[in-house]
Motif scaffolding. Structure first.
Motif, PDB file in Angstrom:
ATOM      1  N   GLY A   1       1.798  12.610  -1.259  1.00  0.00           N
ATOM      2  CA  GLY A   1       1.209  13.461  -2.267  1.00  0.00           C
ATOM      3  C   GLY A   1       2.501  14.085  -2.748  1.00  0.00           C
ATOM      4  N   LYS A   2       3.600  13.359  -2.391  1.00  0.00           N
ATOM      5  CA  LYS A   2       4.958  13.460  -3.500  1.00  0.00           C
ATOM      6  C   LYS A   2       5.059  12.375  -4.382  1.00  0.00           C
ATOM      7  CE  LYS A   2       7.010  14.958   0.736  1.00  0.00           C
ATOM      8  NZ  LYS A   2       7.970  14.979   2.177  1.00  0.00           N
ATOM      9  N   PHE A   3       3.862  12.329  -5.447  1.00  0.00           N
ATOM     10  CA  PHE A   3       3.730  11.308  -6.377  1.00  0.00           C
ATOM     11  C   PHE A   3       4.682  10.901  -7.587  1.00  0.00           C
ATOM     12  CE2 PHE A   3      -0.548  12.801  -6.460  1.00  0.00           C
ATOM     13  CZ  PHE A   3      -0.709  12.455  -5.583  1.00  0.00           C
TER      14      PHE A   3
ATOM     15  N   VAL B   1      10.124  -3.608   0.941  1.00  0.00           N
ATOM     16  CA  VAL B   1      10.469  -2.179   1.783  1.00  0.00           C
ATOM     17  C   VAL B   1      10.084  -1.104   1.196  1.00  0.00           C
ATOM     18  CG1 VAL B   1      11.454  -0.836   3.900  1.00  0.00           C
ATOM     19  CG2 VAL B   1      10.838  -2.960   3.188  1.00  0.00           C
ATOM     20  N   LEU B   2      10.885  -1.369  -0.395  1.00  0.00           N
ATOM     21  CA  LEU B   2      10.649  -0.002  -0.715  1.00  0.00           C
ATOM     22  C   LEU B   2       9.166   0.448  -1.410  1.00  0.00           C
ATOM     23  CD1 LEU B   2      14.006  -0.609  -3.314  1.00  0.00           C
ATOM     24  CD2 LEU B   2      13.025   1.000  -2.161  1.00  0.00           C
ATOM     25  N   GLN B   3       8.387  -0.761  -1.203  1.00  0.00           N
ATOM     26  CA  GLN B   3       6.927  -0.421  -2.000  1.00  0.00           C
ATOM     27  C   GLN B   3       5.981  -0.170  -0.838  1.00  0.00           C
ATOM     28  OE1 GLN B   3       4.740  -4.092  -3.357  1.00  0.00           O
ATOM     29  NE2 GLN B   3       2.994  -3.414  -1.989  1.00  0.00           N
ATOM     30  N   SER B   4       6.318  -0.126   0.622  1.00  0.00           N
ATOM     31  CA  SER B   4       5.780   0.322   1.805  1.00  0.00           C
ATOM     32  C   SER B   4       6.256   2.149   1.265  1.00  0.00           C
ATOM     33  CB  SER B   4       6.296   0.155   3.077  1.00  0.00           C
ATOM     34  OG  SER B   4       5.970  -1.274   3.154  1.00  0.00           O
ATOM     35  N   ILE B   5       7.244   2.193   1.500  1.00  0.00           N
ATOM     36  CA  ILE B   5       7.779   3.685   1.518  1.00  0.00           C
ATOM     37  C   ILE B   5       7.202   4.564  -0.121  1.00  0.00           C
ATOM     38  CG2 ILE B   5       9.909   5.348   1.264  1.00  0.00           C
ATOM     39  CD1 ILE B   5      11.539   3.185   2.883  1.00  0.00           C
ATOM     40  N   GLY B   6       7.007   3.868  -0.905  1.00  0.00           N
ATOM     41  CA  GLY B   6       6.314   4.728  -1.943  1.00  0.00           C
ATOM     42  C   GLY B   6       5.512   4.794  -1.770  1.00  0.00           C
ATOM     43  N   PHE B   7       4.215   3.798  -0.999  1.00  0.00           N
ATOM     44  CA  PHE B   7       2.843   3.955  -0.454  1.00  0.00           C
ATOM     45  C   PHE B   7       3.255   5.783   0.504  1.00  0.00           C
ATOM     46  CE2 PHE B   7      -0.736   3.691   1.914  1.00  0.00           C
ATOM     47  CZ  PHE B   7      -1.802   3.548   1.358  1.00  0.00           C
TER      48      PHE B   7
ATOM     49  N   HIS C   1      -1.685   5.862 -10.463  1.00  0.00           N
ATOM     50  CA  HIS C   1      -1.472   6.239 -12.003  1.00  0.00           C
ATOM     51  C   HIS C   1      -3.315   7.564 -11.731  1.00  0.00           C
ATOM     52  CE1 HIS C   1       2.090   6.211 -14.199  1.00  0.00           C
ATOM     53  NE2 HIS C   1       2.007   4.182 -14.251  1.00  0.00           N
ATOM     54  N   SER C   2      -4.188   6.593 -11.541  1.00  0.00           N
ATOM     55  CA  SER C   2      -4.889   6.882 -11.635  1.00  0.00           C
ATOM     56  C   SER C   2      -5.217   8.619 -10.540  1.00  0.00           C
ATOM     57  CB  SER C   2      -6.212   5.835 -10.760  1.00  0.00           C
ATOM     58  OG  SER C   2      -7.362   6.021 -10.776  1.00  0.00           O
ATOM     59  N   ALA C   3      -4.979   8.301  -9.292  1.00  0.00           N
ATOM     60  CA  ALA C   3      -5.054   9.640  -8.970  1.00  0.00           C
ATOM     61  C   ALA C   3      -4.493  11.099  -9.240  1.00  0.00           C
ATOM     62  CB  ALA C   3      -3.902   9.657  -7.545  1.00  0.00           C
ATOM     63  N   GLN C   4      -3.090  10.170 -10.093  1.00  0.00           N
ATOM     64  CA  GLN C   4      -2.576  12.151 -11.261  1.00  0.00           C
ATOM     65  C   GLN C   4      -3.519  11.954 -12.716  1.00  0.00           C
ATOM     66  OE1 GLN C   4       1.564  10.068 -10.627  1.00  0.00           O
ATOM     67  NE2 GLN C   4       1.699  11.703 -10.272  1.00  0.00           N
ATOM     68  N   GLY C   5      -4.427  10.906 -12.874  1.00  0.00           N
ATOM     69  CA  GLY C   5      -5.522  11.141 -14.155  1.00  0.00           C
ATOM     70  C   GLY C   5      -4.991  10.908 -14.763  1.00  0.00           C
TER      71      GLY C   5
END
Length: 590
Positions: free
Chosen positions: A200-202, A188-194, A236-240
């Motif tokens: 956009g709340k990285f 569930v932590l993973q799902s909430i992370g996604f 990480h990729s989305a943030q460059g």
């Protein structure tokens, strides 16, 4: 401690087999399979389940048969064999329903829903999850209810119902914590992370991912670790942060390859390739993209159902193809890019044209299926060992050399197996995507004369690519040129939709967008298209909604006034259609 459990069950198995008690032996085999599956050893687990099934059948243990059928289906899904997985899960459901076993029915419904999720059929998945949830709530099984709530939340998230998804995640988390289900809390932590990542709340996303990773590493489940590492790499990729993305993606890919979880593998390799490309490592990027594409192609052949199911499954798996095209365009290798452009297009229609709905598994004998699993397993194992050794600070060069020799031999063995397989079952070759995409020379053969042109588009996230094929005459060499257009899918879709609406409303203001879209999409190739009276266009994405014939090359001058326009899903499909028509006796030129 799963490793200790394996040792315990193996001792129990020896005792059960010595006693001649088939029911007990079958139960221990099932338990061994469950533990091996938890460790990520899906092929090993599948082997135990296959041994258990006939023992349950011979002893008349109907509940055991139903449970084992379901376990086989679950293993096949984790290995990416979705059509086979559905077949076994449905058999398990039928057996449980016949026995009146509500728990077995609920678990089968969940397994079927998970398989539909793997095939991206969220509508059917939600239907089966809801049925399972109703049964488990009636029984009061908090663990199963929590799992199903999380799964339903994931579907709502994917369908854009963010707040509803978060509500389901919170309900699931509360139950997981109440019953002390650490593995479930990590999921569930993973799902909430996604969820936070999509918003956009990285920082919040990474915080949840890291908590999930720590819990998964403490528990030791390889699949869970690989999945959350792949999500971290994507963030990480989305943030460059490409170096961090590369490290996380490489680790995720190694774990996924080791356990044979192909869905996580192709995603991790795609992120890895993008990171290599951003770090100016083109050779490494190409290797990663090639592996991701190979995995997607292998998965595509295993989808259960027909054309619609295959199309839905392939929708979110084009990213490695697009990434490879971008890499090759940068390197000015348009001819090579063509193959990947074609591979990303019209896969389902091409399959139908070539061989219909051949069931690959049923076409192969049990011995051939087993041999293929063994050969693929050896390749995965050797690739994993090579990746692990290469990742060390000081790799053992002698060991790497030995692994390389064994890997080359394993590939030769697999290629020899494929040669014999396709000789015995020629229908499998095309169904497995073995028919190669069209080459530049073959595209030239599709041009009837010097007055025709083929235009092949590929619409990416922030750029669009155009390949144009022309000839000066029937016997002339094909002229292939590549153009990069600085517009991505979102903006192109908006401009196309606006143009269509203006046309539908007979709005006189449509002329300016008609000219603008011509300049954008056909203008770059204007010189190459001079004198061409027939255009065959291969659209992509939003361009399928664009009437090219209504664009304007000059004020009040429409494309259709100077050039006939035709459309095709891909040049490879066009080639196959020409072949089929010629077999039917019609040999007219296009």
């Amino acid at each position: 401690n799963y490793d200790s459990a394996v040792g315990y069950y193996r001792k129990s198995l020896a005792l059960a087999e010595a006693s001649g008690n088939r029911v007990l032996t079958a139960r221990v085999l099932n338990n061994l399979g469950a533990v091996e599956s938890a460790l990520g050893n899906y092929e090993t687990a599948l082997g135990y389940y296959r041994k258990s099934l006939p023992l349950n059948e011979e002893s008349g243990n109907k509940a055991g048969v139903a449970n084992t059928l379901l376990n086989i289906g679950l293993s096949q899904r984790l290995l990416g064999n979705y059509g086979v997985a559905l077949e076994y899960c449905l058999k398990g459901l039928q057996r449980s329903e016949a026995l009146g076993d509500k728990q077995g029915v609920a678990q089968a419904l969940r397994a079927i829903a998970q398989t539909y999720i793997s095939q991206r059929d969220r509508g059917l998945a939600l239907e089966y999850f809801q049925k399972a949830l109703t049964l488990q709530e009636e029984k009061g099984d908090k663990g199963e209810v929590a799992l199903l709530l999380g799964s339903i939340g994931n579907i709502h998230q994917a369908q854009g119902r963010a707040e509803l998804a978060l509500e389901y995640f919170r309900r699931s988390m509360a139950l997981r914590e109440e019953i002390g289900d650490k593995s479930g809390v990590a999921a569930v932590l993973q799902s909430i992370g996604f969820f936070y990542g999509e918003q956009g709340k990285f920082d919040a996303a990474m915080e949840h991912y890291q908590k999930s990773l720590a819990m998964r590493e403490a528990l030791g489940g390889k699949l869970g670790i690989a999945e959350v590492l792949q999500k971290i790499a994507g963030l990480h990729s989305a943030q460059g942060a490409h170096a961090q993305a590369l490290a996380a993606a490489s680790r995720a890919a190694t774990l996924a390859a080791g356990i044979g979880h192909r869905d996580t593998l192709w995603q991790a390799r795609t992120i890895e390739g993008k990171a290599h490309r951003a770090l100016d490592q083109p050779a490494e990027a190409r290797r990663a993209f090639d592996e991701a594409i190979a995995v997607v192609e292998s998965l595509r052949a295993q989808v259960g159902g027909g054309e619609r199911e295959q199309q839905r499954f392939f929708e979110n798996k084009v990213s490695p193809y697009y990434a490879m095209v971008e890499l090759l365009f940068e390197q000015r290798r348009a001819g090579e890019a063509l193959g990947y452009v074609e591979a990303a297009k019209a896969r389902v229609l091409l399959d139908v044209l070539q061989s219909g709905r051949v069931n690959i598994t049923k076409a192969m004998s049990p011995r051939e299926q087993e041999q293929e699993r063994s050969l693929k397993g050896e390749l995965v194992s050797l690739n994993t060992q090579t990746a692990r050794e290469s990742a060390r600070t000081k790799p053992d060069e002698q060991h790497l050399s030995s692994l390389d020799t064994r890997l080359r031999q394993a590939r030769m063995n697999y290629e020899a197996f494929q040669t014999n397989l396709y000789a015995a079952h020629p229908e499998l070759k095309t169904q497995r995507g073995e028919a190669q995409p069209v080459t530049p020379e073959q595209a030239g053969d599709l041009l009837a004369d010097g007055e025709s042109a083929l235009l092949n588009y590929l619409v990416g996230g922030d750029k669009t690519y155009l390949l144009v094929f022309t000839k000066n005459g029937p016997q002339a060499k094909v002229d292939l040129r590549a153009y990069e257009i600085k517009i991505g899918q979102k903006e192109l879709a908006a401009r196309t939709e606006n143009f269509r609406n203006l046309l539908a409303q007979r709005n006189p203001d449509f002329s300016e967008p008609a000219r603008g879209l011509y300049d954008l999409l056909l203008g770059p190739a204007r010189r190459q298209l001079e004198g061409k009276t027939d255009l065959v266009i291969v659209p992509d994405g939003p361009l399928w909604n664009l009437p090219f014939q209504a664009l304007q090359s000059a004020p009040a001058r429409y494309v259709i006034e100077d050039q006939a326009v035709a459309y095709t899903p891909s040049l490879t499909v066009l080639r196959e259609m020409v072949k089929l028509r010629k077999r039917g006796g019609d040999r007219k030129s296009l």
